[in-house]
Write an enzyme that holds these catalytic residues in place. Structure first.
Site, short mmCIF file in Angstrom:
data_model
loop_
_atom_site.label_atom_id
_atom_site.label_comp_id
_atom_site.label_asym_id
_atom_site.label_seq_id
_atom_site.Cartn_x
_atom_site.Cartn_y
_atom_site.Cartn_z
N ASN A 106 36.09 -8.35 19.47
CA ASN A 106 37.16 -7.44 19.21
C ASN A 106 36.72 -6.05 19.84
O ASN A 106 37.42 -5.22 19.88
CB ASN A 106 37.25 -7.40 17.78
CG ASN A 106 38.57 -8.08 17.20
OD1 ASN A 106 39.51 -8.54 18.01
ND2 ASN A 106 38.59 -8.38 15.86
N HIS A 347 33.84 -14.05 12.94
CA HIS A 347 33.01 -13.35 14.04
C HIS A 347 33.76 -12.22 14.65
O HIS A 347 33.15 -12.10 15.92
CB HIS A 347 32.04 -14.43 14.53
CG HIS A 347 31.59 -15.42 13.67
ND1 HIS A 347 32.05 -16.68 13.69
CD2 HIS A 347 30.74 -15.47 12.60
CE1 HIS A 347 31.71 -17.52 12.71
NE2 HIS A 347 30.65 -16.76 12.02
N CYS A 348 34.66 -11.53 14.35
CA CYS A 348 35.38 -10.57 15.05
C CYS A 348 36.07 -11.09 16.30
O CYS A 348 36.38 -10.30 17.24
CB CYS A 348 34.48 -9.36 15.31
SG CYS A 348 33.91 -8.60 14.04
N SER A 349 36.16 -12.63 16.34
CA SER A 349 36.62 -13.12 17.52
C SER A 349 37.72 -13.97 17.43
O SER A 349 37.44 -15.18 17.42
CB SER A 349 35.64 -13.74 18.32
OG SER A 349 34.34 -12.64 18.63
#
Lengths: 399, 92
Positions: A106, A347-349
């Protein structure tokens, strides 16, 4: 505040931030406060000069470590995200296109979506395989050559599975198409040798606190010679104080306000440590640990592993799920019962998890460092065996 | 030490790097508070012996260190204090 200093922790969350740091990092920070401690570049007195000397030496060490031609190409940021924003927003082709991959974090995707939402650029996401890191280079190249003003942005390695993307080939395609490329080296810097000058990227952003083993609050942005983008913030630099406009020379142009001097000094010491150890040796060690973990897991029922089959095609990360048990629960069991620290979730993805078929729940991510031991890897395998067996028992009891 | 010249810089980072580069090249050098009439830019300058001037220039250029200008400027390290004192105060 809990006292964690005497416990035998197994820290496997190095992809979030590395721990422990090499002792030289803390030593350098202590030395900084003893013998320096003045503001960097702000005065001619000895404590200011001593601070400036140490930050300058850190910049030189970072430049050497990543293959920059001169320290002028190294900008200190507070993290990789700041560097990525600076490079992406600065190089954004107004009215043009940005080409990226589906494995972005992100820290890349959010600035890109912002540019798209505000109508400044259109966005093309080229699908990359979350498990293998493979991307169709012809498709990537074709997207770059579709015409108009264009920028490429790509990660070097997935933060979810550790899969390495063919970043050299991707950068070559960009250079051949005359398209500037910004590379996110958040997971690869310090884990695999990096030669930014040879890569041909316009910008490479990395955190100081992950593979580079420095303190949190530090980051490095490599800007290739001739890349001239506006700063993210403007303010005092200690230079050209008589002018009310921002200096146009590096590094001052991009480093307004007081530096995180102690962090940078710690990062410089870590870079010196990595140069001594050799990043190529770090990569070999991480690969061994990944192999050992995967070999161990191959003999555990009920565990689904994501990422490249060949550990050499990743950088010290393995993502997995235990069938039937939510990843957050697995991560909590590991910490509560075995003091094994991992990270669960997306994991922000989010796009990477969609590619793996693990959205919206995510995975449990294990990530090691150079100091992780074989015994710690084995302990993680045994803990997972125990958790997975529990699931089978539960399922059996229910049947 | 009697210094015969100073190098002025835009960014203090470059002054720090210059000091390191000159020392590594075996050329005596010292960071000094930038004399106002020499450098309004970054606050510090690097003093050197004037007889080294060609070598100083060469070393800075070979390491691609951006500097503003090289000035003849007489300074003397005051004994005991480690600070620099302007001898002539005159800029050539």
């Amino acid at each position: 505040v809990a006292d964690l200093t005497t416990q035998a922790d197994i820290y496997l969350d190095n992809a979030a931030t590395s721990w422990p740091k090499p002792p030289v990092v803390l030593e350098a920070i202590q030395e900084f406060f003893a013998n320096a401690g003045g503001n960097v570049g702000r005065a001619g007195h000895r404590r200011s000069i001593e601070s400036s000397r140490r930050v300058s030496l850190a910049r030189e060490r970072l430049a050497d470590l990543i293959g920059a031609e001169t320290p002028d190409e190294v900008i200190f940021t507070k993290n990789a995200t700041e560097g990525l924003n600076l490079a992406i927003l600065g190089l954004a082709p107004e009215g043009g296109r940005i080409v990226t991959t589906s494995l972005e974090h992100n820290s890349v995707m959010r600035p890109l979506r912002h540019l798209e939402e505000t109508g400044r650029c259109t966005l093309e996401v080229v699908e990359a395989d979350g498990n293998s890191g493979a991307i169709d280079l012809d498709e990537w190249g074709a997207a770059l050559r579709r015409g108009g003003w264009c920028l490429a942005v790509a990660t070097h390695a997935s933060n979810v599975t550790g899969a390495l993307l063919p970043i050299e080939a991707m950068a070559q395609r960009a250079v051949a198409a005359d398209v500037p490329i910004v590379v996110d080296a958040s997971q690869s810097a310090g884990h695999i040798p990096l030669d930014v000058a040879a890569l041909g990227a316009s910008a490479v952003a990395m955190p100081g606190h992950k593979g580079l083993l420095g303190p949190s609050g530090t980051g490095v942005l490599y800007l290739a010679p001739g890349v001239d983008v506006p700063p993210l913030i403007r303010g005092g630099t200690g230079s050209q104080s008589e002018l009310e406009t921002q200096p146009d020379f590096v590094p001052d142009k991009y480093e307004s306000g007081t530096h995180n001097a102690m962090g940078i000094v710690g990062l410089g010491a870590a870079a010196g440590y990595l140069a001594e150890v050799g990043v190529d040796n770090v990569y070999v060690r991480l690969t061994e640990l990944t192999q050992r973990f995967r070999d161990g897991l191959a003999r555990v029922e009920g565990v689904v592993v994501y990422g490249p089959d060949d550990p050499a095609k990743s950088i010290g990360i393995v993502s997995l799920n235990v069938e039937g048990i939510p990843c957050a629960t697995v991560s909590r069991f590991l910490d509560d019962e075995s003091r094994i620290m991992t990270r669960a979730g997306l994991h922000c993805s989010p796009a990477a998890h969609r590619s793996l078929g693990t959205a919206p729940e995510g995975t449990v991510r294990f990530s090691w460092g150079f100091d992780t031991t074989d015994e710690q890897i084995d302990a993680a395998v045994e803990a997972l065996r125990s958790i997975a067996a529990r699931r089978v028992e539960t399922a059996g009891a229910r049947a | 030490m009697k210094w015969g010249g100073v190098v002025s810089f835009f960014a203090s980072e470059h002054a720090m790097r210059a000091e390191r580069v000159l020392e590594r090249a075996g050329l005596p050098a010292r960071l000094v508070p930038g004399p106002r009439e020499v450098s309004p830019n970054c606050g510090v300058a690097v003093a050197f012996r004037w007889e080294d001037e060609p070598k100083v220039e060469e070393a800075l250029q070979s390491k691609k260190i951006r500097y503003e200008a090289i000035h003849p400027y007489e300074l003397d390290d005051e004994e005991g204090t480690g600070s620099a004192r302007v001898l002539t105060g005159e800029k050539a």
